[in-house]
Scaffold this motif. Structure first.
Motif, PDB file in Angstrom:
ATOM      1  N   SER A  34       0.839  -1.208   0.000  1.00 13.71           N
ATOM      2  CA  SER A  34       0.000   0.000   0.000  1.00 13.71           C
ATOM      3  C   SER A  34       0.868   1.250   0.000  1.00 13.71           C
ATOM      4  O   SER A  34       0.624   2.195  -0.766  1.00 13.71           O
ATOM      5  N   TRP A  35       1.881   1.262   0.873  1.00 16.28           N
ATOM      6  CA  TRP A  35       2.792   2.409   0.952  1.00 16.28           C
ATOM      7  C   TRP A  35       3.565   2.588  -0.346  1.00 16.28           C
ATOM      8  O   TRP A  35       3.750   3.715  -0.818  1.00 16.28           O
ATOM      9  N   HIS A  36       4.018   1.498  -0.931  1.00 12.91           N
ATOM     10  CA  HIS A  36       4.791   1.587  -2.178  1.00 12.91           C
ATOM     11  C   HIS A  36       3.917   2.099  -3.323  1.00 12.91           C
ATOM     12  O   HIS A  36       4.398   2.843  -4.175  1.00 12.91           O
ATOM     13  N   ARG A  37       2.640   1.729  -3.338  1.00  6.59           N
ATOM     14  CA  ARG A  37       1.736   2.267  -4.366  1.00  6.59           C
ATOM     15  C   ARG A  37       1.532   3.757  -4.185  1.00  6.59           C
ATOM     16  O   ARG A  37       1.514   4.512  -5.157  1.00  6.59           O
ATOM     17  N   LEU A  38       1.373   4.221  -2.937  1.00  2.00           N
ATOM     18  CA  LEU A  38       1.221   5.659  -2.684  1.00  2.00           C
ATOM     19  C   LEU A  38       2.460   6.430  -3.110  1.00  2.00           C
ATOM     20  O   LEU A  38       2.361   7.475  -3.747  1.00  2.00           O
ATOM     21  N   VAL A 135      -9.983   3.508  -2.192  1.00  2.00           N
ATOM     22  CA  VAL A 135     -10.118   3.075  -0.794  1.00  2.00           C
ATOM     23  C   VAL A 135      -8.875   3.488  -0.008  1.00  2.00           C
ATOM     24  O   VAL A 135      -8.975   4.050   1.095  1.00  2.00           O
ATOM     25  N   LEU A 136      -7.698   3.226  -0.559  1.00  5.68           N
ATOM     26  CA  LEU A 136      -6.461   3.627   0.122  1.00  5.68           C
ATOM     27  C   LEU A 136      -6.378   5.144   0.243  1.00  5.68           C
ATOM     28  O   LEU A 136      -5.932   5.668   1.270  1.00  5.68           O
ATOM     29  N   ALA A 137      -6.805   5.865  -0.786  1.00  6.67           N
ATOM     30  CA  ALA A 137      -6.798   7.331  -0.719  1.00  6.67           C
ATOM     31  C   ALA A 137      -7.732   7.818   0.380  1.00  6.67           C
ATOM     32  O   ALA A 137      -7.417   8.780   1.093  1.00  6.67           O
ATOM     33  N   GLY A 138      -8.871   7.159   0.548  1.00  7.50           N
ATOM     34  CA  GLY A 138      -9.776   7.514   1.646  1.00  7.50           C
ATOM     35  C   GLY A 138      -9.126   7.291   3.000  1.00  7.50           C
ATOM     36  O   GLY A 138      -9.245   8.122   3.903  1.00  7.50           O
TER      37      GLY A 138
END
Length: 171
Positions: A34-38, A135-138
């Motif tokens: 998740s962090w790497h995608r952000l 969802v991750l952005a939320g």
């Protein structure tokens, strides 16, 4: 320069080490992926002692995540003529969140105390992330909101809350 996996992992480790202080992007449901995608499109910023990162009233909507070092932040008092005492931010903290959210000018001046390494998430990269990963952005926006609420409570002298730091984001 784009961040290495090691630099993103160092940020994750800093956040996990300081997860109880309320000033980090604590995202309990996130994993390393998740962090790497952000942060895939983040840029590395290296500062020396006293180097200015942000100047109050400058236009810029990028978000910065402090990986290593210490930042000092000074914000104006309500009279707009004097500045508050300096506030320190450590690894795992963010700066630039207000301008990211409201697209206005910078509200504070920020500089490095010693050597610092940050990851700069350009506004355009955040918008792309938000489109790809809603969802991750939320989750991220909720975590930024918690940090802003904590910082506002500190500014107005209101009691800090400790609830919710370990709760997931099922809202």
């Amino acid at each position: 320069m784009m961040p290495s996996s090691e630099l993103i992992d160092a940020l994750i480790a800093a956040i996990e080490a300081r997860s109880g202080n309320g000033d980090t992007l604590f995202l309990p449901g996130w994993n390393h992926d998740s962090w790497h995608r952000l942060l895939a499109d983040a840029l590395v910023v290296r500062l020396g002692n006293g180097d200015v990162l942000l100047r109050r009233d400058d236009p810029s909507n990028d978000l910065y995540c402090l990986v290593e070092g210490e930042l000092e932040v000074s914000v104006p008092k309500p009279d707009s003529m004097t500045m508050t005492a300096v506030v320190s931010r450590g690894p795992g903290s963010i700066v630039g969140e207000i301008a990211l959210l409201d697209a206005g000018p910078r509200t504070a001046s920020v500089w490095s105390r010693g050597a610092s390494v940050l990851l700069r998430l350009p506004e355009a990269a955040f918008r792309d992330f938000r489109s790809r990963e809603p969802v991750l952005a939320g989750d991220l926006l909720y975590a930024i909101g918690r940090i802003l609420a904590r910082r506002l409570r500190q500014c107005v002298g209101a009691p800090a809350t400790s609830g919710g730091l370990g709760i997931g984001f099922d809202w």
